[in-house]
Motif scaffolding. Structure first.
Motif, PDB file in Angstrom:
ATOM      1  N   GLN A 292      -6.286  -9.181   5.548  1.00  0.00           N
ATOM      2  CA  GLN A 292      -7.050  -8.487   4.385  1.00  0.00           C
ATOM      3  C   GLN A 292      -8.379  -9.381   4.519  1.00  0.00           C
ATOM      4  O   GLN A 292      -9.397  -8.447   4.158  1.00  0.00           O
ATOM      5  CB  GLN A 292      -6.444  -8.603   3.233  1.00  0.00           C
ATOM      6  CG  GLN A 292      -5.009  -7.598   3.109  1.00  0.00           C
ATOM      7  CD  GLN A 292      -5.234  -6.245   3.576  1.00  0.00           C
ATOM      8  OE1 GLN A 292      -6.323  -5.801   3.219  1.00  0.00           O
ATOM      9  NE2 GLN A 292      -4.342  -6.067   4.311  1.00  0.00           N
TER      10      GLN A 292
ATOM     11  N   CYS B  67     -10.545  -8.141   7.758  1.00  0.00           N
ATOM     12  CA  CYS B  67     -10.786  -6.776   8.095  1.00  0.00           C
ATOM     13  C   CYS B  67     -12.020  -5.885   7.491  1.00  0.00           C
ATOM     14  O   CYS B  67     -11.941  -6.342   6.199  1.00  0.00           O
ATOM     15  CB  CYS B  67      -9.416  -6.034   7.605  1.00  0.00           C
ATOM     16  SG  CYS B  67      -8.041  -6.004   9.212  1.00  0.00           S
TER      17      CYS B  67
ATOM     18  N   ARG C  10     -13.519  -2.965   5.788  1.00  0.00           N
ATOM     19  CA  ARG C  10     -12.602  -1.968   4.757  1.00  0.00           C
ATOM     20  C   ARG C  10     -13.455  -0.690   5.089  1.00  0.00           C
ATOM     21  O   ARG C  10     -12.964   0.191   4.469  1.00  0.00           O
ATOM     22  CB  ARG C  10     -13.091  -2.632   3.161  1.00  0.00           C
ATOM     23  CG  ARG C  10     -11.982  -3.777   2.898  1.00  0.00           C
ATOM     24  CD  ARG C  10     -12.530  -4.434   1.594  1.00  0.00           C
ATOM     25  NE  ARG C  10     -11.974  -3.638   0.455  1.00  0.00           N
ATOM     26  CZ  ARG C  10     -10.667  -3.405   0.167  1.00  0.00           C
ATOM     27  NH1 ARG C  10      -9.730  -4.220   0.414  1.00  0.00           N
ATOM     28  NH2 ARG C  10     -10.614  -2.535  -1.010  1.00  0.00           N
TER      29      ARG C  10
ATOM     30  N   ASP D 143     -12.751   3.274   1.944  1.00  0.00           N
ATOM     31  CA  ASP D 143     -12.628   1.846   1.518  1.00  0.00           C
ATOM     32  C   ASP D 143     -11.087   1.594   1.687  1.00  0.00           C
ATOM     33  O   ASP D 143     -10.454   1.895   0.639  1.00  0.00           O
ATOM     34  CB  ASP D 143     -13.133   1.448   0.178  1.00  0.00           C
ATOM     35  CG  ASP D 143     -13.197   0.011   0.173  1.00  0.00           C
ATOM     36  OD1 ASP D 143     -13.097  -0.670   0.919  1.00  0.00           O
ATOM     37  OD2 ASP D 143     -13.720  -0.393  -1.104  1.00  0.00           O
TER      38      ASP D 143
ATOM     39  N   SER E 110      -7.657  -0.944   2.850  1.00  0.00           N
ATOM     40  CA  SER E 110      -6.924  -2.323   2.854  1.00  0.00           C
ATOM     41  C   SER E 110      -5.823  -2.042   3.970  1.00  0.00           C
ATOM     42  O   SER E 110      -4.812  -1.755   3.906  1.00  0.00           O
ATOM     43  CB  SER E 110      -6.387  -2.712   1.818  1.00  0.00           C
ATOM     44  OG  SER E 110      -7.539  -2.898   0.632  1.00  0.00           O
TER      45      SER E 110
END
Length: 434
Positions: free
Chosen positions: A149, A152, A154, A213, A215
């Motif tokens: 996370q 990455c 988003r 957006d 995750s």
């Protein structure tokens, strides 16, 4: 007396020697530790953001690697393929240079041309002096704990909503595709029917996709999250593990004016939260990661959601025919409507007085496509009572009931458009009472 002097002077000299030894040992120990800090800092400087092309982290429940591609941009290659946020890379190297503390349970490898440097738990071995020299409270452990996370990107859609030229929604399980294209700033459906789309509705869905957006997470993490939502999801978890990527519920594809393509696929429903918020898992082409997409079901009915307010262009004339009765409506140069009727028994046109033309035209303007089906799916269409429509002397349709649904069948087309049942019922009532 002399012997006392000698003993006193000897004790004094011994004390001075011990003092020198103490100071010397602490000075060199501190210098050595500080040298270790500088050595590590120098080593980190040699392996900086601009020289390193691969970062690899291994350890307890961690297997992560990112690399620079041929375009000199960072990409995650493990545990899944994904674009990397360049600001995350910059943050990583900043902390590495300022506070390179890391737990012994992790191993960090930095690779540059023909060289790879491995950092282990010894980085933390700089101890308190390293902590005192650091310029930040953050350390590498905190970054590693964030997992993929942290790294990455988003925002996943590289296209701008106002530059999209075509987009499609494909439902593999239903063998259906809805294709829209922009012509002269106006959006049109090209499949399954050719009809104008509502520009504001199209722009809404394009902005929704372009502003995703997300995750991303691994498939295993997604399965774990699904299993937390109760016993009823266990079977779905098994199904998703076996057929998840093979049977998407819908695939959305965008193509911009420069022929760049972006595609995202969504799974079937998996969870319904309070407030009827439906959540789907989705993925990108060529990427193994999954991410959640909020979905209210609106896009499951593309024709109804995205079509223009009416099936027809600006109407200048329309003919309604039912059995032996016909109504002919036409607009004159002043924009006023004339209403005439005739039948086989009375072939001459006859003006209708006190006819509610606005009400009839309102019904006509409310004809919207709720869905489209293959003509072959309606076996009872041949024997059904039919209302015939001819718009502007060119567009011809048949309206009828098949089962409990109402349909509009364009002439010379192999599909029928499902319309509102109440509207067709009112049309038939009007024509029967003419």
């Amino acid at each position: 007396m002399k012997s006392g002097h000698i003993l006193g002077r000897t004790g004094l000299l011994g004390g001075i020697v011990l003092l020198f030894i103490y100071v010397d040992s602490h000075f060199w120990r501190g210098k050595t530790a500080f040298g270790g800090v500088k050595k590590c800092e120098n080593s980190c400087e040699k392996y900086g953001e601009h020289s390193v092309f691969r970062i690899e982290i291994r350890g307890e429940k961690v297997a992560l690697a990112i690399e620079k591609n041929g375009n000199n941009t960072w990409e995650m290659v493990e545990p899944f393929a994904w674009p990397v946020n360049p600001f995350a890379v910059r943050k990583f190297f900043q902390i590495l240079g300022q506070n390179p503390r890391m737990s012994p349970k992790y191993t960090l490898k930095l690779s540059k041309k023909n060289q790879t440097k491995t950092f282990g738990g010894t980085i933390r071995g700089l101890n308190s002096l390293a902590e005192e020299c650091s310029g930040t409270e953050e350390d590498l452990d905190e970054i590693i704990a964030l997992g993929p996370q942290f790294w990455c990107q988003r925002s996943i859609c590289p296209l701008k909503s106002n530059e999209i030229a075509t987009f499609s929604l494909t439902f593999p399980g239903k063998n259906r595709e809805f294709l829209l294209a922009k012509k002269n700033a106006t959006w049109y459906f090209e499949r399954p029917i050719e009809i104008e789309a509502d520009a504001s509705a199209v722009q809404k869905i394009l902005e929704w996709i372009a502003n995703f957006d997300v995750s991303p997470q691994t498939k295993a993490e997604a399965m774990e999250n699904l299993s937390k939502n109760g016993e009823k999801n266990k079977k779905k978890c098994i199904d998703i593990s076996e057929n998840f990527f093979k049977k998407p519920h819908v695939t959305i594809a965008l193509v911009d004016e420069r022929k760049r393509r972006f595609s995202v696929s969504c799974s079937e429903y998996f969870r319904e939260d309070k407030g009827a918020k439906i959540v789907r898992y989705a993925w990108l082409e060529g990427h193994g990661a999954l991410f959640e997409v909020p979905w209210n079901g609106e896009w499951d009915r593309p024709l109804q959601a995205l079509c223009a307010q009416s099936l027809f262009p600006e109407v200048q004339s329309v003919t309604f025919s039912l059995a032996q009765k016909k109504l002919f409506l036409s607009r004159n140069e002043s924009g006023e409507w004339n209403v005439l009727k005739f039948s086989d028994e009375s072939p001459l046109f006859q003006a209708l007085e006190h006819f509610d033309t606005p009400a009839l035209l309102l019904l006509f303007s409310l004809l919207q496509p709720l869905d489209a089906v293959s003509k072959t799916e309606m076996a009872d269409a041949v024997s059904a009572e039919k209302l015939f429509l001819e718009v502007n002397g060119a567009l011809k349709f048949e309206a009828f009931f098949s089962g409990n649904a109402a349909y509009l069948l364009p002439a010379h087309k192999n599909y029928a458009i499902r319309i509102d049942e109440d509207i067709l019922q009112k049309f038939l009532k009007i024509m029967r009472n003419v």
